[in-house]
Motif scaffolding. Structure first.
Motif, PDB file in Angstrom:
ATOM      1  N   VAL A 126      -9.109  12.790  11.037  1.00  0.00           N
ATOM      2  CA  VAL A 126      -8.489  13.937  10.376  1.00  0.00           C
ATOM      3  C   VAL A 126      -7.331  13.468   9.504  1.00  0.00           C
ATOM      4  O   VAL A 126      -7.162  13.922   8.359  1.00  0.00           O
ATOM      5  CB  VAL A 126      -8.023  14.975  11.413  1.00  0.00           C
ATOM      6  N   VAL A 127      -6.502  12.561  10.027  1.00  0.00           N
ATOM      7  CA  VAL A 127      -5.386  12.021   9.238  1.00  0.00           C
ATOM      8  C   VAL A 127      -5.910  11.337   7.975  1.00  0.00           C
ATOM      9  O   VAL A 127      -5.386  11.546   6.873  1.00  0.00           O
ATOM     10  CB  VAL A 127      -4.554  11.035  10.082  1.00  0.00           C
ATOM     11  N   CYS A 128      -6.966  10.529   8.125  1.00  0.00           N
ATOM     12  CA  CYS A 128      -7.525   9.822   6.962  1.00  0.00           C
ATOM     13  C   CYS A 128      -8.017  10.787   5.889  1.00  0.00           C
ATOM     14  O   CYS A 128      -7.936  10.494   4.691  1.00  0.00           O
ATOM     15  CB  CYS A 128      -8.675   8.917   7.410  1.00  0.00           C
ATOM     16  N   CYS A 129      -8.520  11.946   6.321  1.00  0.00           N
ATOM     17  CA  CYS A 129      -9.099  12.910   5.378  1.00  0.00           C
ATOM     18  C   CYS A 129      -8.043  13.604   4.524  1.00  0.00           C
ATOM     19  O   CYS A 129      -8.334  13.985   3.378  1.00  0.00           O
ATOM     20  CB  CYS A 129      -9.929  13.950   6.127  1.00  0.00           C
ATOM     21  N   PHE A 130      -6.836  13.815   5.050  1.00  0.00           N
ATOM     22  CA  PHE A 130      -5.869  14.582   4.263  1.00  0.00           C
ATOM     23  C   PHE A 130      -4.567  13.855   3.966  1.00  0.00           C
ATOM     24  O   PHE A 130      -3.663  14.425   3.352  1.00  0.00           O
ATOM     25  CB  PHE A 130      -5.594  15.946   4.925  1.00  0.00           C
ATOM     26  N   VAL A 131      -4.467  12.568   4.321  1.00  0.00           N
ATOM     27  CA  VAL A 131      -3.214  11.852   4.080  1.00  0.00           C
ATOM     28  C   VAL A 131      -2.869  11.809   2.593  1.00  0.00           C
ATOM     29  O   VAL A 131      -1.695  11.924   2.202  1.00  0.00           O
ATOM     30  CB  VAL A 131      -3.268  10.429   4.687  1.00  0.00           C
ATOM     31  N   PHE A 132      -3.886  11.697   1.722  1.00  0.00           N
ATOM     32  CA  PHE A 132      -3.593  11.589   0.296  1.00  0.00           C
ATOM     33  C   PHE A 132      -3.401  12.952  -0.363  1.00  0.00           C
ATOM     34  O   PHE A 132      -3.122  13.024  -1.566  1.00  0.00           O
ATOM     35  CB  PHE A 132      -4.685  10.788  -0.407  1.00  0.00           C
ATOM     36  N   ALA A 133      -3.520  14.026   0.421  1.00  0.00           N
ATOM     37  CA  ALA A 133      -3.121  15.345  -0.081  1.00  0.00           C
ATOM     38  C   ALA A 133      -1.607  15.506  -0.018  1.00  0.00           C
ATOM     39  O   ALA A 133      -1.055  16.423  -0.633  1.00  0.00           O
ATOM     40  CB  ALA A 133      -3.798  16.447   0.732  1.00  0.00           C
ATOM     41  N   PHE A 141       0.791  -1.229   0.000  1.00  0.00           N
ATOM     42  CA  PHE A 141       0.000   0.000   0.000  1.00  0.00           C
ATOM     43  C   PHE A 141       0.825   1.282   0.000  1.00  0.00           C
ATOM     44  O   PHE A 141       0.262   2.370  -0.109  1.00  0.00           O
ATOM     45  CB  PHE A 141      -0.942   0.013   1.214  1.00  0.00           C
ATOM     46  N   GLY A 142       2.136   1.192   0.166  1.00  0.00           N
ATOM     47  CA  GLY A 142       2.947   2.391   0.250  1.00  0.00           C
ATOM     48  C   GLY A 142       2.876   3.014   1.628  1.00  0.00           C
ATOM     49  O   GLY A 142       2.182   2.526   2.528  1.00  0.00           O
ATOM     50  N   ARG A 143       3.631   4.119   1.807  1.00  0.00           N
ATOM     51  CA  ARG A 143       3.655   4.770   3.122  1.00  0.00           C
ATOM     52  C   ARG A 143       2.315   5.436   3.423  1.00  0.00           C
ATOM     53  O   ARG A 143       1.747   5.274   4.505  1.00  0.00           O
ATOM     54  CB  ARG A 143       4.763   5.817   3.183  1.00  0.00           C
ATOM     55  N   ARG A 144       1.790   6.222   2.469  1.00  0.00           N
ATOM     56  CA  ARG A 144       0.513   6.894   2.695  1.00  0.00           C
ATOM     57  C   ARG A 144      -0.610   5.883   2.895  1.00  0.00           C
ATOM     58  O   ARG A 144      -1.462   6.053   3.777  1.00  0.00           O
ATOM     59  CB  ARG A 144       0.159   7.805   1.520  1.00  0.00           C
TER      60      ARG A 144
END
Length: 624
Positions: free
Chosen positions: A302-309, A190-193
């Motif tokens: 919150v982390v889940c919402c912006f991790v892929f940004a 899955f990679g780091r993110r």
């Protein structure tokens, strides 16, 4: 000082006038496989050493063209980037750089925290992920005051004390035997993110689940599932930080993990205090503790919402042979393409060197069979074990119960726990500076005796008569606060930092998996055993037990933990080539040196262990 030639090292006679024991560093003798490992480690220390600028330009151009990195302008920056990767600080001597590029590189060294906003987003992501970790650990501190009564496991009976400990420690049981070992496959797939996203999803779901349970065994299952979030995340976030940060701030950013975990611990105590006064509506029992347990889901969401940004790790893309995506990723993390090309090419050369390390046996076996790795493992396991058995998580998980036993009221117990969390966070901040100036080993040798005194003081304060109420609760709170103040800059940040740098790169991921599994396993042991230990030993004996372990830890660090501060991979090979018995004797000799230098105020010089004279191999006569 140090003189090298023909594989020999000579000691300056002025350093220490007394007779020396003599030894051979392991890098000078051994089997062909040993020599191959040492050569590979040396290659990893600077894989571009020895090449001329012309050769490096040619290599950089070939790399850019082979992987279709872009147009002619991009090929040019890779030519220059390969030269800069050899010695980044010597950019002024590199021909072909424009004035603008030189100014960008100069600014990088003089204003190291001036970064693109995507880099700040990564810093925020790593910090918030660490806060998730800390909050997951400590919301249970206040909630257990109520749920153990609701689950009918609040008595002092043998069964109930072990069940309370088992429920509280369930996540760390999962981390030790399952969670930490999922780090490698999760990162591969899955990679780091992706790994951070999945583990924060586990954390959020498990935290919400904890708010709806009605039996001790369902709470155990929910908290065991929480370990799938805590384990892989604790190893992945520091890796992600290290792989995305520019060299100038890499160490400081990796260090943020411990500091913001301490911040999350403080948030957990704050949530306990905030929801304490919530009353039960009709049809719901224990709404206050349910909200405490579920509150830890919010930072995870919150982390889940912006991790892929945030961009994916360039190194992970390269491990998947996606070089152009790696280039795109690192360009968003640097001000200029010249910086991106330099760092990406250096990552590529390190990755190629690591991939060439096929030594014929499993890398986990390399941790044990190779003497240099075995000594690193011994030192790493000592600091990871002592991070738990110094007793810190007795306070982190059970401080509210401890303060209640000291006759605090429930709100006062929660407030006192919050005070400990604030101190734990604030005193972790100076470690960003002291860990690289004072040194890892010196920090531990200084703080372990102070931790032991604080633990003894806390435990003995329970003997103050209850009639002296203010003195009793004041001394108990003071003892725990003093412990937090000396733990946070020492055994708090040192273990993860030390373990990440002690191993050679080719076995580092396996060494870190073992290190994190060790700390979480003993975290579980401490969490599950404290209620029964307190009943059997009383609070005085329980705190004295961990004070005794702090004394044991001091001796273990003195004898078996070499210093790794500010050392390259090649220098670390020399450090961990010193046979264990030589280092132990050196540690014992430091005791009289300390008394002569700092108590008797004599002008004596410190002994420099790693600059000793060398005897031929046949005269050494040691087995590592």
């Amino acid at each position: 000082m140090l003189k090298q030639g023909d594989g020999m090292i000579e000691q300056d006679e002025n350093i220490d006038e007394r007779p020396r024991e003599k030894f051979i560093p392991q890098r000078t003798i051994g089997t062909a496989a040993d020599r191959a490992r040492r050569n590979l480690n040396a290659k990893l220390s600077n894989p571009l050493a020895g090449y001329s600028h012309a050769e490096l330009r040619k290599q950089g151009r070939a790399f850019a063209m082979m992987h279709e990195m872009g147009d002619q302008a991009d090929i040019r920056v890779f030519e220059l980037g390969a030269v800069l990767a050899q010695s980044p600080e010597q950019f002024e001597d590199v021909a072909g750089l424009t004035p603008q590029e030189k100014e960008v590189l100069r600014h990088e060294f003089t204003h190291r925290w001036s970064q693109p906003w995507k880099m700040y987003a990564v810093i925020a992501l790593c910090s918030l992920s660490a806060a998730v970790q800390g909050m997951d650990e400590t919301v249970v501190n206040g909630a257990q005051i109520w749920y153990k009564h609701q689950f009918d496991i609040a008595s002092e009976a043998y069964r109930d004390t072990w069940l309370v400990g088992l429920v509280n420690a369930a996540p760390y049981l999962c981390c030790a035997f399952v969670g930490c070992w999922l780090t490698v496959p999760f990162n591969h797939w899955f990679g780091r993110r992706g790994t951070i996203f999945i583990t924060c999803c586990f954390s959020a779901i498990a935290c919400l689940w904890q708010g709806f349970v009605s039996t001790w065994w369902s709470m155990f299952v929910a908290r065991f599932a929480l370990g799938f979030g805590i384990g892989p995340k604790s190893a992945t976030v520091p890796i992600y930080a290290a792989e995305t940060a520019p060299p100038a701030i890499r160490g400081a950013l990796v260090m943020q993990w411990q500091m913001w975990t301490a911040f999350g611990i403080m948030l957990g105590y704050a949530a306990d205090l905030i929801f304490y006064q919530v009353e039960d509506p009709v049809g719901i029992v224990g709404l206050n503790w349910r909200l405490m347990m579920a509150s830890a889901m919010f930072p995870a969401m919150v982390v889940c919402c912006f991790v892929f940004a945030c961009p994916e790790s360039p190194r992970w893309y390269m491990s998947k042979k996606q070089y152009y995506r790696a280039y795109q990723s690192i360009c968003t993390l640097r001000h200029h393409k010249i910086q991106a090309a330099r760092d990406l090419y250096y990552m590529h050369t390190l990755l190629e060197a690591e991939n060439s390390m096929k030594l014929g046996q499993h890398k986990l076996l390399e941790l044990i069979t190779v003497p240099r790795n075995r000594r690193a493992m011994l030192a790493s396991e000592i600091v990871m074990f002592m991070q738990q058995f110094c007793g810190v998580n007795v306070i982190a998980y059970y401080s509210s119960e401890i303060f209640l036993e000291a006759n605090f009221s429930p709100p006062a117990a929660l407030a006192a726990s919050l005070g400990w969390g604030v101190i734990n966070w604030l005193f972790a901040i100076p470690a960003i500076y002291t860990i690289d100036t004072f040194g890892r080993r010196n920090l531990l040798l200084t703080t372990f005796p102070l931790m032991a005194l604080a633990m003894f003081f806390t435990g003995f304060s329970f003997w103050i008569p209850e009639t002296s109420h203010s003195a009793r609760i004041g001394c108990i709170a003071l003892g725990t606060y003093l412990f937090g103040a000396v733990y946070s800059p020492g055994e708090g940040p040192v273990p993860f930092t030390y373990s990440a740098e002690a191993y050679p790169l080719y076995v580092r991921s396996y060494g870190m998996a073992l290190a994190t599994a060790t700390t979480w396993f003993f975290n579980f042991v401490l969490g599950v055993s404290w209620p029964s230990l307190r009943n059997a030993f009383t609070a005085q004996g329980g705190f004295a037990w961990y004070a005794g372990w702090c004394i044991v830890g001091w001796w273990l660090v003195l004898l078996f933990m070499p210093e790794t501060k500010n050392k390259t991979l090649e220098e670390l090979d020399q450090v961990f080539s010193v046979p264990t018995r030589f280092h132990a004797r050196y540690g014992l000799r430091q005791i009289p040196y300390f008394f002569k230098r700092y108590l008797l105020r004599k002008d004596v010089r410190p002994e420099i262990l790693y600059e000793r004279e060398i005897q031929p191999a046949q005269d050494a006569g040691f087995n590592p």
